[in-house]
Design an enzyme around this catalytic site. Structure first.
Site, PDB file in Angstrom:
ATOM      1  N   CYS A 335       0.806  -1.234  -0.082  1.00 24.12           N
ATOM      2  CA  CYS A 335       0.027  -0.036  -0.104  1.00 24.12           C
ATOM      3  C   CYS A 335       0.886   1.201  -0.087  1.00 24.12           C
ATOM      4  O   CYS A 335       1.616   1.469  -0.951  1.00 24.12           O
ATOM      5  CB  CYS A 335      -0.962  -0.061   1.193  1.00 24.12           C
ATOM      6  SG  CYS A 335      -2.472   0.893   1.147  1.00 24.12           S
ATOM      7  N   HIS A 449      -3.649  -5.736   1.058  1.00 23.84           N
ATOM      8  CA  HIS A 449      -3.543  -5.833   2.408  1.00 23.84           C
ATOM      9  C   HIS A 449      -3.780  -7.448   2.763  1.00 23.84           C
ATOM     10  O   HIS A 449      -4.675  -7.775   2.418  1.00 23.84           O
ATOM     11  CB  HIS A 449      -4.424  -5.000   3.543  1.00 23.84           C
ATOM     12  CG  HIS A 449      -3.933  -3.470   3.522  1.00 23.84           C
ATOM     13  ND1 HIS A 449      -2.647  -3.069   4.218  1.00 23.84           N
ATOM     14  CD2 HIS A 449      -4.264  -2.422   2.797  1.00 23.84           C
ATOM     15  CE1 HIS A 449      -2.463  -1.725   4.003  1.00 23.84           C
ATOM     16  NE2 HIS A 449      -3.218  -1.252   2.973  1.00 23.84           N
TER      17      HIS A 449
END
Length: 516
Positions: A335, A449
């Site tokens: 991310c 994630h």
């Protein structure tokens, strides 16, 4: 109407979240429909629900313990600090915007309380037991007038309260007595019991203290919960990283995984499943000296990507990490960490910082542009026979669950290998490439994630690292789901054996009385 019990603390990090998790599991084991609740979370660890809504990670663990799928009603207000006494305000799972601490506490928090009461009403209609977690301390007199997570919730429900203190850090007796003293009379009346948490040693030596507390406060001590090592449950927020700063072992029998800890690190729970592996020594790094000689470097997400990147540059970690990569150490970015690995990060709307553009680490051929809109979605993806580190080593996995939560659009400046393919987003079919791998295969980035929570993929990656060290692969595959379930059961057994559960049930039934 659902029964309720509320857990408050004498300060942050006393164990409210963990004991809430334990009670959720205990009541679930009793066959009750139990649900966790926290009106307002301030945390950088967050989760995306099936509906694409954002909530605090602590309530996800509590939901799992209660046998439930996480839902945003469990945490209707989430504050994600961005820096400079400012936070992104998220109501009912959707970002409202950034506010300063003063703007929020003096101008908006009481408006947000309507989201709290509406969520509570829905939960009361559908569950038998509410286990409610407070935040910080209910005795913060400077914040009390606009607080929506502690006594305002207890008063709204007339919920009985247990007050928890952490004895491991010292001062537990004074903090319990002092907190009660600072509460208003009607608030003090809602406190029906005291709990001493994280105790080490001979409990018989604590008996005089318990007798003193009960006599001094007029409140029963419901129990003393021992310190539990290696809980195996996701941490709530970065305050817990204080306990993860130990340097890697030098005995050479484990893989050394270094997580770069930036000031605004977020979603470090991405690495919990790696840390739990028997052949892994995972540690957090804040400076060049702490980097050591890792087998893999992990660059996590961030709530303020540009500022965290500049921090790495200023403290020398950026150059140190790049030197390790050049010397043959693989690097993963997730991310915000993925965005840092690119050529540039652009922020034309000043979504995260005052910088229009920041030069990236230059390790991947990508440019990221921030926008005010946040992507929030659960995903499933596939790793399609990715050659990794050496031509004879590969990673491959199907049906990998995860989630995306970011405000950047990433474009590629050159052809690149994509490590993952998104097969579904928010329950809908998809076919999108995700992430990038450097030409030499040493640097990998992804927006997904939870990628390491896939048991097979995680073991494949570790075995590739073992092969690089000249070690034999481990054939046994750790089952993350079973390990978590066992951890919740262990926690429940410990807490149930430490608390007077009959007295707690009487308190929840409205029969708890102060000691005369």
């Amino acid at each position: 109407m659902a029964k309720s019990i509320m857990l408050m603390g004498t300060s942050s990090h006393v164990g409210k979240s963990i004991i809430t998790t334990a009670l959720c599991r205990i009541f679930h084991q009793q066959g009750l429909k139990v649900v966790p609740f926290k009106a307002q979370n301030m945390a950088l660890n967050s989760y995306v629900t099936r509906e694409g809504l954002e909530m605090g990670r602590a309530q996800v663990a509590q939901a799992e313990a209660a046998g439930l799928e996480p839902m945003v009603d469990m945490n209707p207000v989430l504050l994600k600090p961005t820096g400079n006494s400012c936070s992104q305000v998220i109501i009912n799972g959707r970002p409202l915007g950034n506010m300063s601490a003063r703007e929020y506490h003096t101008g908006y928090s009481l408006k947000a309380f309507s989201a709290v009461t509406e969520a509570l009403e829905r939960l009361q209609q559908n569950y038998e037991v509410l286990v409610i977690e407070g935040a910080g301390s209910p005795a913060e007199v400077n914040l009390k007038a606009n607080d929506i997570v502690n006594m305002r919730v207890a008063k709204h429900l007339q919920a009985p309260v247990l007050l928890i203190a952490d004895i491991d850090r010292g001062g537990a007796l004074a903090s319990l007595v002092g907190t009660l003293e600072l509460l208003d009379e009607d608030e003090r009346a809602l406190v029906k019991g005291l709990v001493i948490n994280k105790f080490r040693g001979d409990i018989s030596l604590l008996t005089p203290a318990i007798e003193f507390l009960e006599k001094k406060t007029g409140k029963p001590v419901l129990g003393v919960v021992p310190h539990i090592d290696e809980l195996g449950i996701d941490d709530e927020d970065s305050v817990s990283l204080e306990e993860k700063q130990a340097a890697p072992h030098e005995d050479g029998d484990k893989l050394r995984l270094a997580v770069i800890q930036t000031p605004k690190i977020s979603n470090f729970t991405d690495f919990s499943s790696l840390a739990a592996e028997p052949d892994v020594d995972l540690y957090y790094v804040q400076d060049v000296e702490g980097l050591g000689e890792p087998d893999l470097i992990l660059l996590p997400g961030s709530k303020n990507t540009t500022e965290d990147l500049l921090h790495l540059r200023e403290c020398g970690l950026e150059q140190a990490v790049k030197a390790k990569v050049q010397a043959g150490t693989p690097l993963w970015g997730i991310c915000g960490g993925y965005q840092m690995l690119g050529e540039k990060i652009r922020d034309p709307h000043h979504t995260e910082s005052v910088h229009d553009e920041v030069v990236g680490m230059g390790l991947l051929p990508i440019i990221t542009t921030f926008s005010p809109e946040k992507l929030l979605t659960q995903v499933k993806c596939r790793c399609e026979c990715l050659s990794y580190i050496t031509e004879s080593s590969s990673l491959q996995a199907d049906d990998m669950p995860g989630y995306e939560i970011h405000m950047g659009q990433t474009d590629f400046t050159a052809e690149t290998i994509h490590p993952f393919r998104i097969l579904s987003m928010g329950g809908r079919d998809a076919n999108e490439a995700d992430g990038a791998v450097s030409a030499d295969g040493m640097v990998l980035g992804t927006y997904v994630h939870g990628i390491f929570d896939h048991d097979g993929f995680r073991r494949q990656l570790l075995n590739v690292l073992r092969k690089k060290r000249g070690w034999e692969p481990l054939q046994e595959q750790r089952n993350q789901y079973k390990a978590k379930e066992a951890a919740y059961d262990r926690l429940a057994e410990t807490v149930a054996g430490s608390l007077d559960m009959k007295k707690l049930e009487a308190i929840m039934d409205g029969n708890g009385e102060d000691i005369c």
